[in-house]
Every structure is written in structure tokens, then in C-alpha cells.
Scaffold this motif. Structure first.
Motif, mmCIF file in Angstrom:
data_model
loop_
_atom_site.group_PDB
_atom_site.id
_atom_site.type_symbol
_atom_site.label_atom_id
_atom_site.label_comp_id
_atom_site.label_asym_id
_atom_site.label_seq_id
_atom_site.Cartn_x
_atom_site.Cartn_y
_atom_site.Cartn_z
ATOM 1 N N GLY A 100 30.246 10.578 52.679
ATOM 2 C CA GLY A 100 29.364 9.457 52.470
ATOM 3 C C GLY A 100 29.687 8.008 53.103
ATOM 4 O O GLY A 100 29.011 7.191 53.300
ATOM 5 N N GLU A 123 27.929 6.900 56.242
ATOM 6 C CA GLU A 123 26.587 6.440 55.958
ATOM 7 C C GLU A 123 26.666 5.094 55.475
ATOM 8 O O GLU A 123 25.924 4.181 55.806
ATOM 9 N N LEU A 174 24.843 5.420 47.838
ATOM 10 C CA LEU A 174 23.679 6.056 48.594
ATOM 11 C C LEU A 174 22.781 6.399 47.615
ATOM 12 O O LEU A 174 21.350 6.391 48.029
#
Length: 789
Positions: free
Chosen positions: A12, A15, A311
Motif C-alpha cells: 500500500g 497509495e 490507509l
């Protein structure tokens, strides 16, 4: 450093970079975010973290940094380099605005010299060349347009254009009025055609006015004529405009030539703006995820306290939900953590949280965790998450896993972090388990750090019996049959396969058939794990209750010790006073006897004189005769007891002051303590019978040191309800004894549970007049003011 190449996507990190890019003000800052890499240079990591942390501090606690406009002045500076080129007005305006921002930022930090050392290092030794701005300001106005007086020639041309336009306007107005009065014009007023001011005439009258026809209406009934007299003036204006454009180009070219020597400095200013935009974006992202700078060490270890996946945190934040915090430690003693537990229990998220936060730290990003957390530096990060099977490479799921395991075993060392999800899966468990165990043993032998998740029992057993590897489990509520998403290190977890299947509703006969098909040993191990987890929870609840009771006992023992110490001191004071009084009586008696003997000798034992001297001795003796204890006690007991009187307990001779009388019960203050006694156990004491130490401890009016040291404020945030009420009760008792008018209780906002509990408790006291919230600007309903009667 990272293996495989898609590790950033798996964890991640990509992101996270996209979210940071959204905070950038310029494309240069976004390009810099794209270049973020996981580093292993300790000094660089610490510097980048400190820069982000300082900028975050500015955004949250200081005056706003004057950053409003970022332009790509690097490309403009490269354009200036080329001889014969010139920048447009808009381009010069971008340089002007950018330099204004640069100089304002430098002035901002100069005013706070030493406060943000890592950010100040960004422009260290960077000169402030304001002559560039002065040169541009002489040519451009505040809106970025060429000044009419930028040169003498431009001023003359502008003046000529203005005069010609006025003359042309005056002439066309005169002709328009004349044509209108003659009835030649169509309905309407002067209009623009082909950039020229024209008169609308009826088509039948177009021969009556000399001029140039620029256009006609769609119906052909109206023509638009520029009069002959005005035509030459407009051509003259057009010539002036060409001259003006040529003069502007000359001015801009000259200004560009003047800026050419400053190209290296402009590039340095561009670098500063880009870095500021980049660090600002990192700080804003840190604020979004409540990121902090942990303690950074140049070792291959970590200790995350209350860590959260950034996230997941942002996703839950939108839904007004909270993320279960993670506490994990990886060091020399616990190098590899084997995480087991139920499906959908959070094993993978736990491992990804550790991996992502470590990547963020080594990329210079603040992480959502406690500031007391510790983050080290790993030279390599190896990740095996997800299914990387490839048709092109002829790799099955298990083959892809094995190829990674081969790389891990060959390349990993004591400064490598490994993250392996569902270790050993993808093939027959009978063979996959032993292979995974062998790989894990090899990695442990190389002192590798990291986390693995698994359901295999042989890996759980191996981890329990191997030094450097520790079992951990994701907690599961086996009563409500739902995961708790909390990591507990120290024991393996059950997969809860049968329990989950039963909750989902799998038929009982199918479940029984499945239980009969698994081995007896496996069934026994899994049952044992479930029972252990249940017993662990019961022990934990009992421990919490015992700790609460032990704290209460400790408080009572402390109060008892204080009372005992006070009573012993009281006894010593009484004995000292009694000895001193006896000594004074004896001394005075000796003097009186000696004087009496001397008088008798001087008067040669005269009978009358001797009798008078004997009577004098008797009178002095009667003065020092103490009344019997019974008569004194009766006299005092007969007196009426009121609030404020000093009294003595008949069965212990303890002295205190009356605080309140409720029927047969009397509330007595003994120093800082309060007690309740029956009326028949109490007798009134005179102030002479009360030692000075007790009077000072018992009355607020005579104890300036006690009052000065007393604070009518208490902070109970983070306390359990019972502990908070106990602390508030002690504070309220002292406030009442010292005659304080109000108390300030800081309990925080939260869900309001603690506030309701405290206020409900205080309402039971008659001494409490009323309660109210603090001013909204100073805490609002997170603080309660308690007003006393």
C-alpha cells in the motif's frame, strides 16, 4: 533493497504516495513525491523525518508559512539561458510571484532562528537577491502587466495611442450623430466589426457616407461602415500598437538579458520551493493520519506502540469508526513473529501494517503511532504477499512462492526484514508444512527479522520451541464468535474453523463428519488452543479486578499510615507539653519554698508570720492542682457541641474539629481525614487541650502553607471511573475543610460517560451548590466547575 519490485504496491506504499501528491501545490512537488524511495541511510532518514515533523509543528502550532504560489521557474530559468530569447509578461510574473514567496519564507524562518533547524538547512547559505525583484517591478505592475512608463518610448507610444483613440472616437461620434439626424442609420448604436468601430447604416443609404464597409446584417438591410475620416486614424492607431508591441518585446528582451546572470540562483530558488512543497505535502498527510516521529535508531529492530494502518485509518475515519491499535516488537530476542489465528481475524493486516510503517519510516514519512515507538533501519525488505503466479513465466502459485523463498534464503541476513503471508500454502499441506518449517529455520539461523502468518500447526509448534521465533495470535471472542483484531504475542492462535463453520450454519452432520476425519492429535491441539484462549481471557479479567481491589487496599493502608503517624506525633506533642508544664511548676514551687524558709528565718519563727506564709503556700498549691478527670470530662460533656468546635473521642483520646452534625452522628475532621462518630462517644475539648499541630492541620484559616500548597483542580483523564471518583472525593473533602468556593475537574470530552458519572456522584453531596461547563474556548464540556456552598 525491496524484493520483489512490486512490494510497494503489495503493502500500500504506492497509495500513500498518491495521497501525499494530492497535497502538493505544484507539479514539481508531485514529481518529487513520485521519486520517494525507501532508504537505508540513517542520517538521511532522520533528517527527512525531522523536516516533516517540524513542518507539521508549524502547520499545527505556529503562524501559517507564507506559501501561496508555486511555479516551475526551473523551465523559465532554462529558457533565459538561451541568448536572444525573452520571457513573456506572464512568465516574468511567475518568477516575480515565486521569488516573493521565497523571500517571505526565508524571512519567516529568520524570525524563528534555531526553532526549525532542519527546515532552515534547506536554504542555508542561499543569498537573497532582491535586485531581481526590483528589475521586474520596474517593468511589471502588481497584476503582471507591462507598466505604461516602463520606458520613455513606450510612454510616448501609449500617449499617442490614447490621443488617436480619443480623436477617432470624437470624429465617429460626430459623424454618427449627423447621419442619425439625416435618418441614414439603422436602429442601434456604434458597434465593433473586425476590431474597428463602425456606424450601422441602412443599405439604401450606404452611398451617402464615404467609408469602408466591414460587414452587413444577415438580412442585408444594414451595413456597417467605418467612415473615411476615421479610417486613417484607426490605421494610425494600428501602427502605434505595432510599435508598442515591438517596444514591449525590446523591454522584455532587455529584462531577460539582465536576468541571465542570475540563472543559477533562480534554479536554487526553484529547488527550495520544490522541497518546501514536498515537505509541506508530507506534513499535511501526517496530520491526516495523525502521524508522529518515533524514536529512530540505527539498528535492525522496531517497537511499534498503538500503531495503525494509515490507509485503513483514513477509510475508517470517513465512516466514523476506529482502528484497533497494534503493539509489536521485533528485536534480537524476538526476531521473527509467527502470527496465527482465525480467518478474517486481521493477520495479514497486522503484518502489512508493520511492513508499510517500516517503509514509511525509511522513506522519511511520519507514521500513525505513539511518539514513544521505536523504528530501526533495515538494509533489505523482502515481501511475499498474494498470488504471483504467471502464465508467461510458467509459474504456478506454489512455484512463485518457492522462487521467492529461494531468494529469501540466499540473500537475507541479520539486517533484512521479511514479510510472508500464509507461509507454506499453495501445495499439499503434508509437504508444504515441512518445507515452510525448513525455510523458517534457515532464515532464523541467519538472524533475519520479520513476521509470517500461517495456519500450519507444525510452524506453531516449531515457533514455540525455537529461540528467536515467537508465536503470536489474533484474539478472537469465542463467545460472540467474532474477531477482536488485537495481536497477542506469546502463544499461537486457533483457526476456529469448526466454530466459524458452526456460526455460519454448516449442517451439524457435516461438522461431525469433518471432526471425525481429522487426526486425533490435531483435534486435541486445536481444542487445547481454544481452551487456553478462553482461560487466558478469564485470568485477564480476574487480574484486572484484583488490581482494582489491590489499589483500593493500598490507598486505605496509606491513609492508615498517615493517621497512625499523625496520632503518634500528637502523643509526643502532648507528652512534651506535659513535661514542660511539670518542670515549670516544680521550678516555681522550689523558688516559693526557698523564699518561705528564708522569710521564717528572718522573722525568727514568728507564729503569725509563719501561719501567713503557710497559707500563701496552700494558695499556690491550689493554683496548680489539676481537676479530676471525671469532673473535667463531665463539665465539658455537658456543654452543647456545635459545628467548628474541637472535640475528643472518649475511647481513643483523638482530637478533631466538628465539620457537620447529623442527628446522633458527628462528622469530625482529624487533620486531612474525616470520620463519623456517635454523639455519646464524643466530648467537647477546650482549645488549650488541642495541640497546636492539630489546630494547624484542622483549620484552613490558620494554615497558610496548607492552603498555598492546595490546588482546587484535578485531572482525571484516562482514569477508570472508580479511581476518578475516589480522587475527586479526597479533593472535595480538603476543599470543604479549607473553605474553598469551587473546584475544577478536568475529565475530557470523549463519549461523555466519565462526565455523567462524576456529575451524578457530586450531586449527592449537600456541600455542592451547582456545577457548570468551562467556557467553550477553554475546554467546554470537557471541564466541570463545581461550586460549593
Amino acid at each position: 533493497m525491496l524484493y520483489p519490485d512490486n512490494s510497494a504496491d503489495k503493502l500500500g506504499f504506492t497509495e500513500v504516495k498518491e495521497l501525499i501528491k494530492a497535497h502538493c501545490l505544484s507539479t514539481m512537488g508531485q514529481q518529487m513525491v513520485d521519486k520517494i524511495q525507501v532508504m537505508n541511510n540513517f542520517d538521511l532518514i532522520r533528517k527527512f523525518l525531522s523536516q516533516a515533523n517540524e513542518f507539521k509543528n508549524i502547520l499545527q502550532n505556529d503562524v501559517a508559512l507564507p506559501i501561496n504560489h508555486f511555479f516551475d521557474i526551473k523551465s523559465l530559468a532554462n529558457k533565459v539561458r538561451i541568448e536572444g530569447t525573452f520571457l513573456s509578461e506572464e512568465e516574468f510574473f511567475q518568477i516575480q510571484t515565486s521569488l516573493t514567496t521565497v523571500f517571505a519564507v526565508i524571512a519567516y524562518f529568520n524570525e524563528r532562528e534555531g526553532q526549525y533547524p532542519n527546515l532552515e538547512a534547506l536554504f542555508e547559505h542561499l543569498p537573497i537577491e532582491k535586485s531581481i525583484l526590483k528589475k521586474i517591478d520596474m517593468v511589471l505592475d502588481a497584476k503582471g502587466k507591462i507598466r505604461p512608463n516602463a520606458s520613455r518610448e513606450l510612454q510616448d507610444i501609449t500617449s499617442g495611442i490614447s490621443k488617436a483613440e480619443q480623436e477617432a472616437r470624437r470624429k465617429i461620434d460626430h459623424i454618427f450623430k449627423s447621419a442619425s439626424s439625416s435618418g441614414w442609420t439603422a436602429d442601434g448604436s456604434l458597434t465593433i466589426r473586425d476590431g474597428r468601430l463602425c456606424i450601422p447604416l441602412l443599405a439604401e443609404n450606404k452611398r451617402k457616407l464615404k467609408g469602408f464597409i466591414h460587414d452587413e446584417s444577415a438580412t442585408g438591410q444594414t451595413v456597417y461602415i467605418e467612415p473615411e475620416e476615421v479610417f486613417s486614424l484607426n490605421n494610425r492607431i494600428r501602427d502605434f500598437e505595432f510599435e508598442r508591441r515591438r517596444e514591449i518585446v525590446r523591454i522584455l528582451t532587455q529584462l531577460t538579458d539582465e536576468l541571465r546572470p542570475y540563472v543559477p540562483l533562480l534554479l536554487s530558488y526553484h529547488g527550495l520551493l520544490t522541497k518546501l512543497d514536498f515537505v509541506r505535502a508530507k506534513a499535511l498527510f501526517a496530520i491526516d493520519v495523525e502521524g508522529v516521529m518515533p524514536v529512530v535508531v540505527n539498528e535492525a529492530r522496531l517497537r511499534f506502540i498503538n500503531a495503525r494502518h494509515p490507509l485503513l485509518f483514513l477509510s475508517f475515519k470517513k465512516e466514523q469508526k476506529t482502528v484497533a491499535p497494534l503493539n509489536v516488537q521485533i528485536d534480537e530476542g524476538t526476531r521473527i513473529i509467527t502470527v496465527s489465528g482465525p480467518n478474517a481475524g486481521g493477520k495479514s493486516v497486522c503484518m502489512k501494517t508493520v511492513g508499510l510503517l517500516q517503509m514509511m519510516i525509511q522513506a522519511g514519512l511520519l507514521i500513525p503511532a505513539d511518539e514513544s515507538s521505536t523504528a530501526g533501519v533495515f538494509k533489505q525488505l523482502f515481501v511475499d504477499i498474494g498470488d504471483d503466479q504467471s502464465i508467461e513465466s510458467d509459474l504456478s502459485t506454489y512455484s512463485a512462492h518457492l522462487s521467492k523463498m529461494k531468494h529469501f534464503v540466499e540473500m537475507a541476513n541479520g539486517k533484512t526484514m521479511i514479510l510472508i503471508d500464509e507461509f507454506g500454502t499453495g501445495t499439499d499441506p503434508q509437504f508444504g508444512g515441512p518445507i515452510a518449517e525448513a525455510v523458517l529455520e534457515s532464515l532464523n539461523h541467519k538472524k533475519v527479522r520479520g513476521m509470517v502468518t500461517t495456519h500450519y500447526s507444525n510452524l506453531k509448534i516449531f515457533s514455540s520451541n525455537t529461540e528467536g521465533i515467537e508465536n503470536a495470535s489474533m484474539l478472537f471472542d469465542n463467545v460472540q464468535m467474532k474477531p477482536l483484531y488485537q495481536l497477542e504475542v506469546g502463544k499461537p492462535g486457533s483457526s476456529y474453523a469448526f466454530e466459524i463453520a458452526q456460526k455460519i450454519g454448516l449442517p451439524p452432520q457435516v461438522l461431525n463428519l469433518a471432526k471425525n476425519k481429522i487426526g486425533f492429535t490435531q483435534k486435541k491441539v486445536d481444542t487445547l488452543l481454544v481452551d487456553l484462549e478462553r482461560e487466558k481471557k478469564e485470568i485477564y479479567d480476574t487480574k484486572v479486578q484484583l488490581n482494582r481491589q489491590q489499589k483500593r487496599v493500598d490507598d486505605l493502608l496509606t491513609e492508615n499510615e498517615k493517621l497512625k503517624s499523625y496520632l503518634e506525633e500528637n502523643q509526643r506533642a502532648l507528652i512534651r507539653d506535659a513535661k514542660q508544664q511539670a518542670k515549670d511548676i516544680i521550678t516555681n514551687a522550689n523558688k516559693l519554698v526557698e523564699n518561705t524558709i528564708a522569710e521564717i528565718k528572718n522573722n525568727q519563727a514568728d507564729k503569725e508570720k509563719t501561719r501567713a506564709l503557710r497559707e500563701n503556700l496552700n494558695r499556690e498549691a491550689q493554683k496548680n492542682t489539676v481537676k479530676t478527670e471525671a469532673s473535667a470530662a463531665k463539665q465539658i460533656a455537658d456543654e452543647e457541641i456545635r459545628v467548628g468546635d474541637w472535640v475528643k473521642l472518649t475511647d481513643s483520646n483523638t482530637t478533631g474539629q466538628v465539620m457537620e452534625i447529623a442527628k446522633d452522628n458527628i462528622i469530625i475532621a482529624i487533620g486531612d481525614l474525616r470520620t463519623v462518630a456517635k454523639r455519646k462517644r464524643v466530648q467537647k475539648a477546650s482549645r488549650k487541650e488541642v495541640p497546636k499541630e492539630i489546630r494547624r492541620a484542622g483549620t484552613s484559616a490558620s494554615s497558610t502553607s496548607d492552603v498555598a500548597g492546595f490546588s482546587p483542580e484535578i485531572d482525571v483523564r484516562g482514569m477508570r471511573g472508580e479511581d476518578a471518583l475516589h480522587a475527586i472525593e479526597k479533593l472535595l473533602d480538603r476543599a470543604i475543610m479549607m473553605s474553598f468556593g469551587n473546584l475544577k475537574v478536568i475529565h475530557g470530552k470523549g463519549d461523555g460517560i466519565l462526565r455523567k458519572l462524576i456529575r451524578g456522584y457530586l450531586k449527592k453531596y449537600n456541600e455542592v451548590s451547582h456545577m457548570e461547563d468551562e467556557h467553550p474556548d477553554r475546554g467546554g464540556d470537557g471541564i466541570t466547575y463545581v461550586h460549593l456552598k
